[in-house]
Design a protein around this motif. Structure first.
Motif, PDB file in Angstrom:
ATOM      1  N   LEU A  63      19.486  47.410  -0.529  1.00 11.27           N
ATOM      2  CA  LEU A  63      18.433  48.234   0.050  1.00 11.27           C
ATOM      3  C   LEU A  63      18.783  49.714   0.115  1.00 11.27           C
ATOM      4  O   LEU A  63      17.919  50.569  -0.137  1.00 11.27           O
ATOM      5  N   THR A  64      20.018  50.038   0.449  1.00 13.13           N
ATOM      6  CA  THR A  64      20.368  51.418   0.781  1.00 13.13           C
ATOM      7  C   THR A  64      20.065  52.420  -0.329  1.00 13.13           C
ATOM      8  O   THR A  64      19.504  53.500  -0.038  1.00 13.13           O
ATOM      9  N   PRO A  65      20.368  52.175  -1.605  1.00  8.70           N
ATOM     10  CA  PRO A  65      19.995  53.160  -2.626  1.00  8.70           C
ATOM     11  C   PRO A  65      18.497  53.433  -2.674  1.00  8.70           C
ATOM     12  O   PRO A  65      18.074  54.568  -2.906  1.00  8.70           O
ATOM     13  N   GLY A  66      17.683  52.395  -2.450  1.00  9.21           N
ATOM     14  CA  GLY A  66      16.246  52.607  -2.423  1.00  9.21           C
ATOM     15  C   GLY A  66      15.805  53.450  -1.245  1.00  9.21           C
ATOM     16  O   GLY A  66      14.904  54.292  -1.359  1.00  9.21           O
ATOM     17  N   ILE A  67      16.432  53.255  -0.088  1.00  4.00           N
ATOM     18  CA  ILE A  67      16.095  54.060   1.083  1.00  4.00           C
ATOM     19  C   ILE A  67      16.524  55.515   0.883  1.00  4.00           C
ATOM     20  O   ILE A  67      15.877  56.441   1.389  1.00  4.00           O
ATOM     21  N   LEU A  68      17.600  55.733   0.139  1.00  2.00           N
ATOM     22  CA  LEU A  68      17.979  57.109  -0.186  1.00  2.00           C
ATOM     23  C   LEU A  68      16.871  57.803  -0.961  1.00  2.00           C
ATOM     24  O   LEU A  68      16.546  58.977  -0.711  1.00  2.00           O
ATOM     25  N   ASN A 189      11.264  48.898  -6.981  1.00  2.00           N
ATOM     26  CA  ASN A 189      12.225  47.861  -6.589  1.00  2.00           C
ATOM     27  C   ASN A 189      13.091  48.309  -5.418  1.00  2.00           C
ATOM     28  O   ASN A 189      14.265  47.959  -5.321  1.00  2.00           O
ATOM     29  N   THR A 190      12.500  49.094  -4.507  1.00  2.00           N
ATOM     30  CA  THR A 190      13.224  49.518  -3.312  1.00  2.00           C
ATOM     31  C   THR A 190      13.596  48.334  -2.429  1.00  2.00           C
ATOM     32  O   THR A 190      14.740  48.209  -1.980  1.00  2.00           O
ATOM     33  N   PHE A 191      12.661  47.437  -2.185  1.00  2.00           N
ATOM     34  CA  PHE A 191      12.847  46.363  -1.212  1.00  2.00           C
ATOM     35  C   PHE A 191      13.127  45.006  -1.843  1.00  2.00           C
ATOM     36  O   PHE A 191      13.808  44.186  -1.241  1.00  2.00           O
ATOM     37  N   ILE A 214      16.324  54.295  -8.955  1.00  2.00           N
ATOM     38  CA  ILE A 214      16.950  53.387  -7.991  1.00  2.00           C
ATOM     39  C   ILE A 214      17.989  52.508  -8.679  1.00  2.00           C
ATOM     40  O   ILE A 214      19.087  52.279  -8.148  1.00  2.00           O
ATOM     41  N   ASP A 215      17.659  52.005  -9.870  1.00  2.00           N
ATOM     42  CA  ASP A 215      18.614  51.182 -10.614  1.00  2.00           C
ATOM     43  C   ASP A 215      19.898  51.963 -10.905  1.00  2.00           C
ATOM     44  O   ASP A 215      21.011  51.420 -10.818  1.00  2.00           O
ATOM     45  N   THR A 216      19.746  53.227 -11.260  1.00  2.00           N
ATOM     46  CA  THR A 216      20.917  54.059 -11.543  1.00  2.00           C
ATOM     47  C   THR A 216      21.755  54.282 -10.293  1.00  2.00           C
ATOM     48  O   THR A 216      22.998  54.206 -10.332  1.00  2.00           O
TER      49      THR A 216
END
Length: 259
Positions: A63-68, A189-191, A214-216
């Motif tokens: 989750l954390t990279p998506g929240i960034l 694909n954040t969540f 987000i994938d990166t």
């Protein structure tokens, strides 16, 4: 060049002082990502993990990279509203009568939001680590991830300012950026992973700009596998958004009034 830097620094100080005097938008931009990481990481984390991969799936790391990225997206409302407010209240007309480096006005808004967003990103990472986020990135990978986040911040800020300058009222400016601050982050694909989405939404999520970014970030921070070319695609999206946002913002600013 020295006058350009001085004028840009003056506009930056002006925007930072406005953020101090009217902290509502700034606190919202800082606080919302922290609330999201706490809500989805602590309250819903076990439920999501059980549904996605069982006990071996670390949902907080996922989750954390998506929240960034959401931290950056949610921060676009403040510069959009600020730029629209300046345009509609007439201060821009006064600036035009003064010997000021013309791009300094918009650049000050961009730099002010970049500083605010960096603080927000630091808060998200700090809270994520406190509740269990354990990245395995090397120093070089942290630098690459930080660079990508900063480039994305600059790009989305320019685009948000361009949108804000097309609005007739600050209230309209706060709404016109909702696709960036709300729609695209949630329809990515954040969540949840792409393979867990229904067909139509999965197609949209796969080909919109936030997903490869987000994938990166996940690849750099937690070592998840990444499709070949996703890193370059993420950078290309950032640069494309930055170029479009910059020239669009300059065009709207040079018109003299909001559309």
């Amino acid at each position: 060049m020295s006058y350009a830097l001085q004028d840009t620094a003056t506009m930056l100080r002006r925007n930072l002082r406005h953020a101090q005097r009217y902290p509502g938008l700034s606190l919202g931009a800082l606080g919302m990502p922290v609330i999201m990481i706490l809500l989805f990481g602590l309250v819903f984390g076990d439920t999501f993990a059980a549904g996605l991969g069982g006990g071996d799936f670390d949902y907080l790391d996922f989750l954390t990279p998506g929240i960034l990225l959401m931290s950056i997206a949610s921060g676009t409302m403040s510069p959009a509203v600020a730029a629209c407010t300046d345009m509609t209240e007439g201060i821009v007309s006064r600036f035009r009568t003064m010997a000021i480096f013309r791009p300094a006005f918009l650049t000050g808004h961009v730099l002010g939001n970049v500083i605010l967003t960096i603080v927000s990103l630091a808060l998200v990472v700090g809270f994520a680590v406190l509740i269990g986020f354990r990245p395995n990135a090397s120093v070089g990978e942290w630098l690459l991830a930080s660079g990508l986040l900063i480039v994305l911040t600059v790009a989305l800020t320019w685009f948000a300012i361009a949108l804000g300058l097309t609005s007739k009222t600050p209230e309209g400016a706060s709404n016109v950026v909702l696709p960036i601050s709300l729609l695209l982050p949630f329809l990515s694909n954040t969540f949840i992973p792409l393979e867990s989405m229904p067909g139509g939404i999965r197609w949209f999520a796969e080909y919109q700009p936030f997903t490869p970014i987000i994938d990166t970030l996940r690849h750099l921070l937690i070592g998840t596998p990444m499709d070949d070319g996703d890193g370059w695609l993420a950078l290309a999206w950032c640069l494309a958004i930055a170029v479009v946002g910059y020239f669009w913002a300059q065009k709207n600013y040079n018109k003299g009034t909001a559309a």
